[in-house]
Design a protein around this motif. Sequence first.
Motif, PDB file in Angstrom:
ATOM      1  N   ARG A   1       0.829  -1.210   0.000  1.00  0.00           N
ATOM      2  CA  ARG A   1       0.000   0.000   0.000  1.00  0.00           C
ATOM      3  C   ARG A   1       0.854   1.246   0.000  1.00  0.00           C
ATOM      4  O   ARG A   1       0.464   2.289  -0.489  1.00  0.00           O
ATOM      5  N   LEU A   2       2.037   1.076   0.597  1.00  0.00           N
ATOM      6  CA  LEU A   2       2.866   2.264   0.795  1.00  0.00           C
ATOM      7  C   LEU A   2       3.837   2.532  -0.342  1.00  0.00           C
ATOM      8  O   LEU A   2       4.540   3.536  -0.330  1.00  0.00           O
ATOM      9  N   SER A   3       3.935   1.616  -1.275  1.00  0.00           N
ATOM     10  CA  SER A   3       5.005   1.828  -2.249  1.00  0.00           C
ATOM     11  C   SER A   3       4.567   1.427  -3.636  1.00  0.00           C
ATOM     12  O   SER A   3       3.570   0.732  -3.829  1.00  0.00           O
ATOM     13  N   PHE A   4       5.356   1.871  -4.598  1.00  0.00           N
ATOM     14  CA  PHE A   4       5.124   1.493  -5.976  1.00  0.00           C
ATOM     15  C   PHE A   4       5.975   0.279  -6.359  1.00  0.00           C
ATOM     16  O   PHE A   4       6.134  -0.044  -7.522  1.00  0.00           O
ATOM     17  N   GLU A   5       6.569  -0.378  -5.350  1.00  0.00           N
ATOM     18  CA  GLU A   5       7.322  -1.614  -5.617  1.00  0.00           C
ATOM     19  C   GLU A   5       6.381  -2.599  -6.289  1.00  0.00           C
ATOM     20  O   GLU A   5       5.196  -2.661  -5.956  1.00  0.00           O
ATOM     21  N   GLU A   6       6.958  -3.419  -7.156  1.00  0.00           N
ATOM     22  CA  GLU A   6       6.126  -4.374  -7.869  1.00  0.00           C
ATOM     23  C   GLU A   6       5.463  -5.315  -6.868  1.00  0.00           C
ATOM     24  O   GLU A   6       6.107  -5.816  -5.950  1.00  0.00           O
TER      25      GLU A   6
END
Lengths: 223, 1489, 66
Positions: B609-614
Amino acid sequence: MIVGEQKPLEEIKELVADHERILVLGCGTCVTVCFTGGEKEVGILASSLRMATKIDGQGKVFDEQTVQRQCEWEFLDTIEEEIKEHDLILSMACGIGVQAIVERFPRARVAPAINTTFLGLPEEHGLWTERCAACGECVLHRTAGVCPIARCAKSLMNGPCGGSQDGKCEIDPEVQCAWQLIYDRLKAQGRLDQMLEIMPAKDWSTSRDGGPRRLVRQDLRID
Amino acid sequence: MPEKKSNKEPIGAVLVVGGGIGGMQAALDLAEAGIKVYLVESKSAIGGHMAQLDKTFPTNDCAMCIMSPKMVDVGRHTNIEVLTNTEVIGIEGEAGHFTAKLRVKPRYIDLEKCTGCGDCASVCPILLPSEYEEGLTTRHAAHRLYPQAIPHAFAIEKTGLAPCRDACPTGQRAQGYIALIREGRYEEALRVIKEDNPFPAICGRICNHRCEDACNRGLIDESVAIASLKRFVADQVYSKPRQAVEPLPRTRQERIAIVGAGPAGLTGAQDLVKLGYGVTVFEALPVAGGMLRVGVPEYRLPAELIQREVDDILDLGVELKLNTRIDNLQELIDEGYDAIFLAVGAHEGKKMNIPGADLEGTMISIVFLRDVRLGQEVELGNKVSVVGGGDVAVDAARTALRVGAEEVTIVYRRSEAEMPCRREELEGAKEEGIRFELLTNPVRVLGEEAGRVTGIECVKMELGEPDESGRRRPVPIPGTEHVIPTDNVIFSIGQAAGLSFIPEDSQVVSSSWGTIVADSETLACGRRGVFAGGDAVAGTAFVIEAVADGHRAAASIHRYLSGEELPPLKPDLPVVKMASEEAEARMQELKFSRQGRLGMPALPAAERRLSFEEVELGYTAEMAQAEAARCLQCGICSECLACVYTCQAGAINHEDVEQLREIGVGAAILVPGFEAYHAELSEEFGLGRYPNVVTSIQFERLLSASGPTEGHVKRPSDGERPGKIAFLQCIGSRDQTHDYCSSVCCMYATKEAIMACEHEPDTQIHVFMVDMRAFGKGYLEYYRQAQKNYGIKYTYSRISTLKEDPVTRNLIARYYTDDGRLQEESFHLVVLSVGMEMSPQVRELGQTLGIELDEYGFCHTLEFQPLETSRPGIFACGPFVEPKDIPETVVEASAAASRAESLLAEVRGSLTKGKDYPPDRDVSEEEPRIGVFVCHCGSNIGGFLDVPGVAEYAKTLPFVVHSEDNLYTCSQDSVELIKQRIHEHDLNRVVVASCTPHTHEPMFQDTIRQAGLNEHLFEMANIRNQCSWVHSHDWDRATEKAKELVRMSVARAALLEALHKVDLPLHHSALVIGGGVAGLNAALSLADQGFPVHLIERTAKLGGNLRHVRYTLDDADPQAYLRDLIDQVESHELITVYKETELTNTSGFVGNFSSRLRVHGDERAVEHGVVIVSTGGQEYRGDEYFYGQNDKILTQQEFEIKVAEAPDEIARVHDVVMILCVGPGTEYCSRICCAGAMKNALKIKQLNPQANIHILFRDIRTYGFQERYYRQALEQGVIFVRYDDSRLPQVTANGQLKVRFWEPALAEEILVQPDLLILNTGIVAAEGAQELASTLKVPCGLDNFFLEAHIKLRPVDFVTEGIFMAGSAHYPKFLEESIVQAQAAAARAATILSQETLSAGGVVATVNAEKCTGCITCVRVCPYHVPVIDPSQRGAGGILGAAQIEMAACQGCGICAAECPAKAIQLMHYTDAQVMAEEKALFEKVPAT
Amino acid sequence: MNEFEPQIVAFCCHYCAYAAADLAGSLRLQYPTNLKVIRLPCTGKLDALHVLKAFEEGADGVMVAG
């Protein structure tokens, strides 16, 4: 034909031991037909000797040659140069061939690679049996065409000995009793009475007993 | 019978259906006799079942060794066209004039180009159970049925398009990359993906993967995770640094503009650059990738990956202009681009047309996503609502979470099931806490006064009737209005293209949906040269469709620029859609078990939710391989294209399609062969369940040195040597579902048992049988040897079931011993001796051709015409007519050829052709000038040794004037090159160092003949089969050996001599000896084919034994048949019949025999080209069982005459005893007596149903369909009692006839006082057979039956060329068998008689008469009796009598040459000098290079 | 270094043993490079002289297969 048999390789190796350039010389007649000394046997013996002597660490040369008949000087003349170039002629002909070379080329050293065994015929492919003893006085007309001199172990002239068993000779059950054969043939031809005629003692002088034989045909002599 | 002649000339060609041993024999006989042959085989190679056999009984010859030369002959015969992968789908017309319709299935490998090197198979990732090895091992989809297969070319097995590929808009070869992944071949997997899709990493992540929906595995558990596998491959390969792609050369003048650098535009650009065009891509945005780059969030599709795949395209030479918006299409047209591809995408979103839609805080999803993606500031409140249900909506929602929203709600007007987004997206969204307001539709956006959004007023919906999209249309429910509080509303309800740049007058039209109108096939717009695709045409679609449009547009542009207007026709390939049962069957075949797909690991929801990591992490290698292994390989071939990349001959063609062909033929011969009984159906034996139960054909493979265990018999469960083996006979024969005997199983089981003991002498073997059917020549002796020499135990017992010991996996059988005790015995391995059946394909063939088959699918043939089907001009032979062994099949095949030849005699030679060659150049006076060609054989040689080095080395060898290496020396261009080099370098000898002369020597010989060199001036060095392949782990030594082999070949080549064949005249007539049914038929067959025949018969009457046959089992009239036959023979203008005639002497050789006949005491001479021996046999008459001492004791033949002449007397007979196997029957089986006994027993029952009949037998040998009469006899109450040598029947003949015998079932002695005692005395050879054998110089066996050249494959030939046999002279035979063998002998004879001249010479022995001492050695040793001492020739010393070898008769074996003590004989082409030169060269020191 | 490596000449019948040697290749059965095959139309053609010649030229073993 004259039937011969190659000497054991060990013996032949001894024959060539003191020589370097050896001509293995075959003969294209009787010994070819009896698979003893024709071109093919020359090849086999020469090859065997090359290898055998090589294994022994000797660098001998064995050349190969076969003439039509070793017992005729004229045929030997065709290879005169080769005979002279070699320090031993290893003859694969019958004894006559060996001697013919010696007589024609007195300086040549000749050794026999075969033992001349007998005058015979091939009964089967690979089996030769003696038929003629070259006794010099043929009696085949009286013995139904079976030679008692060559084929009877005792060269008996008037019937079999007591050693004839079931048609076989006592010396070897493989050998047929010549007199049994004579008897069988005469019987088959209805001429058994011929067996009753006593053959006189054989005159062996025409054979080897009279010493070396010679034959002269005046009608053929050219000089 | 002469067929009705039509007015038109018949067609001089024959269709032979079936490429087994029978088909090959028929084809060869026909082709040799001047008839063109089409040999049709449904498999990819000929050879049939015989190719699978290890050895053949009773001589234990290697089956392949004896068959392979025949196969090679068929393969290279100028007048045999082998059509593999071919089925007959119809034959129209009538005898003499048929049109055969054939379906030639694609092979996918070009027969002309394939060199048989096998590189394709070595890279093929698909493994299937090998049918040749009976499923004991695997083979590849690219395969050759077996190593010696003819044609030698490989084939690809492909059943059609895999559904995954079919479902994909770009036709991604998903099965292909899955197969490669399973093997860990990731680079190759990526390569095949990129063939159709330049965006593997992208599509691996965001594709809607219709492939998975179509996947057949879904029928069983879950579809294969194809998209995840694709992603895995991309990730694997991309984990290594990117290698820059080499730019492609520009080969075309034309320039093409592409508007839009999204997936459609870039795909089109790539294809066009590959085609050599100049391509410029215009992109309005600052980045390439289109919607992929700006529409899909980073957590789903990292920008880095997009860039990599885009760069791979750009590097090919595509010019990309970023930040370049095309404002007016006309400007682009004016710039002179030759074609334009509009792929502008759909980047213009829209809002709902509801009040408040433009309030502050409302947004459009794609703008929102683009802004986030391009790093622009986006302000969101805490609560965000997203309106829509597609992927973009979900992307917007999840992105909103990541940019700071605390509560995100998706508002969608239908239910979850209708949401068009990907399921995994939906699940991801749920996991991340996104709320869903489903069946909810906004009606108004609510806002505060300042204009900011505060909420949405929505109404609840329900689903009504389906709309045009197939989804149920949502209908508002009145009164359900409610408000969802929110700070932002993101509309995600679809996008459209921005088309303002297209001028009104441009002829490029847009639709009311805001899309460009383009032709659905070609993507052409109204204006010529302008094409459009992707979202700009389709509206919003998926990436994969954009890619597909890119390909399609590029292809259309290419066609447009090349002046081809029409879209090409795509072959309509079948799609392999499976039913779930089929899918299950495939799982069985591949030995899979049920197992769902492997899930993909993902970031925990809290983290993501907190990141644009795959979010999705991808498979590990182990996971990917395991998942890939779930693929069912629907298409068989996966189209991974590995073979295409590997094959250096360019022989692979995956686009190959089925062809229909029509050919004209005058006759057809059907020899489709049998199918082994599927013993799985007899579940009681556990085949398929118990690993250590195998079929006899599997066991055949286990015995074979070329089989899966290299000839070491190992049991399948544990690979251990089975010390104890059981054979169960009559599996699929003589049972409830088969009323016939398969004829071969008793003997092959005996053979397999013997061979197993030969391999491991202490193996114990126990055969359980009903009867031992050892009815052929030498069979009984073979059976006895099996017992005596190998200790094989035979028990008369039928095992009803097998049990498996679950621990040892041994098999337990229960049976009754010969003395009636029930016994249990355990075996390590059980072999099921399976019988013969007709396959469904054969039944279908019969139906298609309109010929009558019986209920089992066997072909009905006519009475006394055993090969004639119900349709004139169509003949049948082999097991198709009745189960039978190889020799009978071969005989029938020749006979069928003879029948066809009779029909087509007048057009013999009309369609066949010889080859024209330039005259041989005389090279005898020239110094050798040798050319050496060293073959790489793709990588087969070149991959294992230094081919160029060998070629270089060859240049240093004596007499070599030219040497080079070729990729494939046998390819068409290399063959032309050889011819060219012969002329360029004036070569007079050619050496090819490549594969084996078995397959390639004739072809290269043909090549040098075309260049004017005699074919014998060719030599081959086998550096593949006997070097590179067998020394593949030692490059240096393999290279060294290849040099040695070449050195040997060159040395030999230097001594090669031209050998010329000479044409000899021949007599075109035959001598047939014996006027029985065989002789009569042989004579008639030959005469019908136009050849004069001399038929001699010793007695005063024609007819032989048939004169004693008064009735048959089928109620036919043999005497009427005989009368008609004799009439035809005696009235035939080409047949001269000599009765009361003996052959006194025969001399000469094939084609040129002369014989002396004694006709009624007068001598006559005849000249003839061939001889057929058909002297027959006769019933044995001995004194066994007091025969001859009591007139109530009869032989079968005597009895039959009595029935015919005094039926009333027989009708009064009450008790009859028959004793079988009397006389010679103890030595060999006379084959026909058991059926004779049935015939006579049934006759007695017919005349007097009350008669008591006892048949005392050793084994009942009613083989084939005769079994039915045995059954009838049993049903009619005939009592059968087995006896053996230990208890022979006792007969008292003086006074009342009495027979005592032991009844084993009752274990007591029975006394019968019969009215008649019938003895089955068997058949012995005709009198005088031995004398005839010595006259003809041909061999007789121990029993005076004539000895054939080879018991299996030359059953009517003598070893001596030109002499053949037929009928009982060969071995006791039934009437039909004699007729067939006679016709076969005629066919074999016709191969000689139809030649205009005899070609003689070549590789034959020649005598140097000057050296010949006439020693007779050659005469004695020749197995063919060819050499003679010619008393008129002068030999050594000019003495009369030298060997002479007739070159027309010499077989070229060279035995005489090897034996000649005077070395007067040489075998040409293998002279002593030539052989010794090879030996010498081998051991020569390598000269320094 | 000094390990003895016999050189073997195999005389093979074109129809059977030579074909078998080819098949060994098709099956990729590995064997030492020391064996070289000389093809004959029939092992009946094998002359004793050929065997001797092979040994004489340097062969350590001769195999006849047919």
